[in-house]
Design a protein around this motif. Structure first.
Motif, PDB file in Angstrom:
ATOM      1  N   ASN A 269       0.862  -5.068   0.468  1.00 35.76           N
ATOM      2  CA  ASN A 269       0.155  -3.847   0.861  1.00 35.76           C
ATOM      3  C   ASN A 269      -0.331  -3.065  -0.353  1.00 35.76           C
ATOM      4  OD1 ASN A 269       0.174  -3.998   3.635  1.00 35.76           O
ATOM      5  ND2 ASN A 269       2.261  -3.224   3.783  1.00 35.76           N
ATOM      6  N   VAL A 270       0.591  -2.910  -1.345  1.00 37.80           N
ATOM      7  CA  VAL A 270       0.238  -2.127  -2.528  1.00 37.80           C
ATOM      8  C   VAL A 270      -0.932  -2.809  -3.246  1.00 37.80           C
ATOM      9  CG1 VAL A 270       1.044  -1.345  -4.786  1.00 37.80           C
ATOM     10  CG2 VAL A 270       2.516  -1.108  -2.801  1.00 37.80           C
ATOM     11  N   GLU A 273      -4.076  -2.179  -1.430  1.00 42.55           N
ATOM     12  CA  GLU A 273      -4.560  -0.802  -1.602  1.00 42.55           C
ATOM     13  C   GLU A 273      -5.208  -0.604  -2.971  1.00 42.55           C
ATOM     14  OE1 GLU A 273      -4.807   1.677   0.554  1.00 42.55           O
ATOM     15  OE2 GLU A 273      -4.002   0.292   2.067  1.00 42.55           O
ATOM     16  N   LEU A 316      -1.929   7.403  -4.584  1.00 40.41           N
ATOM     17  CA  LEU A 316      -1.143   6.316  -3.997  1.00 40.41           C
ATOM     18  C   LEU A 316       0.170   6.116  -4.748  1.00 40.41           C
ATOM     19  CD1 LEU A 316      -1.024   3.739  -2.086  1.00 40.41           C
ATOM     20  CD2 LEU A 316      -1.935   2.502  -4.034  1.00 40.41           C
ATOM     21  N   SER A 433       4.940   2.438   6.767  1.00 40.87           N
ATOM     22  CA  SER A 433       4.103   2.517   5.559  1.00 40.87           C
ATOM     23  C   SER A 433       2.875   1.626   5.684  1.00 40.87           C
ATOM     24  CB  SER A 433       4.904   2.048   4.351  1.00 40.87           C
ATOM     25  OG  SER A 433       6.049   2.834   4.203  1.00 40.87           O
ATOM     26  N   PHE A 434       1.771   2.106   5.237  1.00 45.46           N
ATOM     27  CA  PHE A 434       0.483   1.404   5.135  1.00 45.46           C
ATOM     28  C   PHE A 434      -0.173   1.112   6.487  1.00 45.46           C
ATOM     29  CE2 PHE A 434       2.808   0.047   1.267  1.00 45.46           C
ATOM     30  CZ  PHE A 434       2.000   0.655   0.330  1.00 45.46           C
ATOM     31  N   LYS A 436      -2.421   1.720   9.539  1.00 44.02           N
ATOM     32  CA  LYS A 436      -3.574   2.572   9.864  1.00 44.02           C
ATOM     33  C   LYS A 436      -4.156   2.115  11.190  1.00 44.02           C
ATOM     34  CE  LYS A 436      -4.260   2.160   5.030  1.00 44.02           C
ATOM     35  NZ  LYS A 436      -4.793   1.158   4.113  1.00 44.02           N
ATOM     36  N   GLN A 439      -8.940   1.361  10.251  1.00 42.87           N
ATOM     37  CA  GLN A 439      -9.007   1.038   8.821  1.00 42.87           C
ATOM     38  C   GLN A 439     -10.208   1.731   8.148  1.00 42.87           C
ATOM     39  OE1 GLN A 439      -7.009  -0.981   6.979  1.00 42.87           O
ATOM     40  NE2 GLN A 439      -5.704  -1.886   8.551  1.00 42.87           N
ATOM     41  N   SER A 448      -4.075   6.045   2.545  1.00 45.22           N
ATOM     42  CA  SER A 448      -3.453   4.747   2.270  1.00 45.22           C
ATOM     43  C   SER A 448      -2.382   4.406   3.309  1.00 45.22           C
ATOM     44  CB  SER A 448      -2.841   4.751   0.874  1.00 45.22           C
ATOM     45  OG  SER A 448      -1.967   5.848   0.763  1.00 45.22           O
ATOM     46  N   LEU A 450       0.416   6.228   3.947  1.00 44.04           N
ATOM     47  CA  LEU A 450       1.784   6.546   3.505  1.00 44.04           C
ATOM     48  C   LEU A 450       2.242   7.919   3.991  1.00 44.04           C
ATOM     49  CD1 LEU A 450       1.839   5.243  -0.167  1.00 44.04           C
ATOM     50  CD2 LEU A 450       3.066   4.315   1.786  1.00 44.04           C
TER      51      LEU A 450
END
Ligand code: ATP
Ligand code: MG
Length: 492
Positions: A269-270, A273, A316, A433-434, A436, A439, A448, A450
Motif C-alpha cells: 500500500n505504502v 501511495e 503520508l 488503513s489505505f 478508499k 479511488q 491516502s 489513513l
C-alpha cells in the motif's frame, strides 16, 4: 475368543473334576469288589473269634447267640466234629420239612476245598459245574477240636458292589454337572473385571478418559484397576494440556500469518501511495532540467506540481508515523477534563474561511454541557479528520452539521455532510488503513486512506465508540466518549 481365560479356566477345572471322577469310577469298578471281599473276610474272622470264645462243645447252649449272629450278620454257620461230620448248621429250613439224616448228605464243598483247618482263613469257592451259589468261605478249628465254617453267598456281595458302583457313577455325573456350573459361574466372576478393564483400556485408546474402573475388591485386579484409573487420569490431563498447547500454537501461527499478511499489504500500500507522487516529481523535475518549460508561468506550474506531490508524500509519512505511534500502545494519552462542545466550536472556527469559499452551509448544535476526560489534542485530530472528509465529500445541498450532546452517561459528537451515501459493504472497511471507497475522488484531494484509521486508533485508546450512518441526503460520522459529571471533577 476360544482361548480366553474364562474358557481356559472353565475347561481346565472341569477336566480336572472329570479326571478325578473317572479315576474314582475306574478304581471302584476294578477294586471295590476285592476290597469288599477282604473286609467281609475280616468280619467273618471276627465272628469266628466270638463263637470260639462262647462255644464249649455243646451248640445247644449257644443256639440263641448263633441264631442272632445269623440274623444280624447274614453269615451261615456250620459246626463240624473232628471227623468232619456236621453237628450244627444254621441254614434255615422251611417249617415242617423233616431234616435229612446227616449221614445221607453229600460232603459239603468247603470240606473238600479246605486243605488246612488249623489256620483260620477265608477263600472263595473254586469254580463249579452246574448251577451253584458261590460262597465266601471262612474255615477254622475251634479250641475244643471241632471245626467251624462261616459262609456268605458271593452274589449278594457282588450285587452290593454293583449297586454302589452305579450309585458312584451317578454321583460322579452329578458332580461333573454341578461342578461345571460352579466353575462356569466362578470363571465368569473371575474374568468380568478383566473384561471391564479391557473396555476401559480400549476407551483410552480412543482418547476417551471419562470411564473409571470401580474398585470392588482389594486384590491384584483391584490394584490393576487403580493403576489403570490413575494412568487414565494422568493421560487425560496430559493430553488435554497438549491439546490446549496445540490450540494455542495454532492461534499463534494464525496470528503470525495475519501479521505477515498485514505487513506485506502495508508495504504494498505504502509503495503504491508513493509511486504516483515520485513519478510526477521525477517527470516534472526532468522537464525543468531539460528546459521543457521555457516561460516563467510554465516553470511556476512545474514547481507547483513538484511541491504539491512532495507535500502529499510528507503528509503520508507523517500520518503513517502517527498511526504507528498510536497503534503501538506506547502513546501516552494526556487526559484532561474539557467540554467537547467548546472544542468542536473552536475547531470549526478555523474552517470558517474554507466554508465560505466553498459555499457550505454550516449548522452547529450543542445541548448544554458535554464534559469528557480525554487527550484534547487527539480528540481535535478526530474532529479535524471528520471535518476534512466532510468538506472533501460534500455534495448536493452543501450542508454541514456538527452536533455535540450528552446522553445516558455518554457524550456524542457527530459530523453530517450532504452528499452520496457510503455503500453498506464499505461501512466497516473505511476504518482500515489505505481503504478508499472512491479511488479517483480520493486521489483528487490527495487522500491516502489513513485518516479514519487514525480516528479508529485514537478512539480505541479512549475506549470510545464510533461509526458511520447514512442519513437522508447525506452521511453522518459519529463518536462517543464517557461523560464526566462536573461535581465529580470539582471533587477530583
Ligand atoms: N464524509 C464522507 N463521505 C463519503 N465518503 C467518505 C467520507 N469520509 C470518508 N469517506 C470515504 O472513506 C475513505 C477513507 O477515509 P479516510 O479519511 O480514512 O481517508 P482519506 O480521506 O481518503 O485520506 P486521508 O484522510 O488520509 O487524507 C475515503 O477514501 C472515502 O472514500
Ligand atoms: Mg480523510
Amino acid at each position: 475368543m476360544k482361548s480366553s481365560i474364562r474358557n481356559q479356566l472353565f475347561w481346565g477345572i472341569s477336566s480336572l473334576i472329570a479326571f478325578f471322577v473317572l479315576l474314582s469310577c475306574f478304581l471302584n469298578l476294578n477294586f471295590l469288589d476285592k476290597y469288599y471281599i477282604a473286609r467281609k473276610g475280616a468280619a467273618l474272622h471276627q465272628e469266628f473269634r466270638y463263637i470260639d470264645r462262647i462255644y464249649q462243645g455243646d451248640f445247644e447252649k449257644i443256639r440263641t447267640q448263633l441264631e442272632k449272629l445269623v440274623q444280624t450278620r447274614g453269615a451261615n454257620i456250620v459246626i463240624l466234629d473232628p471227623n468232619l461230620a456236621v453237628k450244627y448248621e444254621s441254614h434255615p429250613r422251611p417249617p415242617g420239612l423233616p431234616a435229612r439224616p446227616m449221614q445221607e448228605r453229600p460232603l459239603p464243598r468247603f470240606v473238600t476245598q479246605t486243605e488246612d483247618w488249623s489256620k483260620p482263613a477265608y477263600h472263595i469257592d473254586a469254580p463249579q459245574k452246574g448251577p451253584h451259589t458261590e460262597f465266601l468261605n471262612f474255615t477254622a478249628q475251634l479250641h475244643n477240636g471241632d471245626y467251624l465254617w462261616l459262609g456268605t453267598p458271593l452274589p449278594e456281595i457282588r450285587q452290593s458292589v454293583a449297586i454302589s458302583n452305579q450309585f458312584f457313577l451317578l454321583t460322579g455325573i452329578l458332580t461333573i454337572i454341578i461342578g461345571g456350573i460352579i466353575v462356569l459361574l466362578y470363571s465368569r466372576r473371575f474374568t468380568r473385571p478383566i473384561l471391564e478393564l479391557n473396555a476401559i483400556a480400549q476407551n483410552m485408546a480412543r482418547l476417551d478418559f471419562t470411564a473409571m474402573y470401580p474398585i470392588k475388591t482389594e486384590n491384584e485386579i483391584g490394584e490393576l484397576g487403580r493403576s489403570i484409573n490413575s494412568l487414565s487420569e494422568q493421560l487425560g490431563k496430559s493430553i488435554s494440556e497438549l491439546q490446549q498447547a496445540n490450540h494455542q500454537l495454532e492461534l499463534d501461527n494464525e496470528r503470525q500469518r495475519k501479521i505477515d499478511e498485514i505487513r506485506k499489504e502495508f508495504i504494498s500500500n505504502v509503495s503504491h501511495e508513493l509511486k504516483t507522487p515520485i513519478a510526477l516529481i521525477q517527470g516534472y523535475s526532468e522537464g525543468l532540467q531539460l528546459n521543457v518549460a521555457d516561460n516563467e508561468e510554465d516553470k511556476n506550474f512545474y514547481c507547483g506540481v513538484i511541491m504539491d506531490e512532495a507535500n502529499k508524500m510528507n503528509k503520508l509519512v507523517r500520518n503513517l508515523l502517527d498511526l504507528s505511534e498510536i497503534d503501538s500502545g506506547y502513546l501516552q494519552l494526556d487526559r484532561k477534563v474539557f467540554d467537547l462542545g467548546q472544542l468542536a466550536e473552536r475547531v470549526i472556527e478555523k474552517y470558517q474561511l474554507i466554508l465560505k469559499e466553498q459555499e457550505i452551509h454550516l449548522e452547529i448544535r450543542r445541548d448544554g454541557e458535554a464534559m469528557v476526560q480525554a487527550d484534547m489534542g487527539r480528540i481535535e485530530q478526530v474532529l479535524v479528520n471528520y471535518l476534512n472528509n466532510a468538506v472533501e465529500h460534500i455534495d448536493g445541498e452543501r450542508q454541514l452539521a456538527v452536533s455535540v450532546r450528552a446522553e445516558d452517561g455518554r457524550v456524542r459528537a457527530a459530523v453530517f455532510n450532504s452528499g452520496k451515501p457510503i455503500p453498506e459493504a464499505d461501512k466497516e472497511k473505511i476504518w482500515i488503513s489505505f481503504y478508499k471507497v472512491d479511488q479517483a475522488r480520493t486521489r483528487a484531494y490527495g487522500g491516502s486512506g489513513l485518516g479514519l484509521s487514525i480516528v479508529r486508533a485514537i478512539l480505541e485508546r479512549h475506549h470510545g465508540r464510533f461509526g458511520v450512518c447514512n442519513r437522508s441526503g447525506g452521511v453522518e460520522f459519529w463518536f462517543e466518549l464517557e461523560a464526566v459529571r462536573t461535581d465529580e471533577t470539582e471533587q477530583g
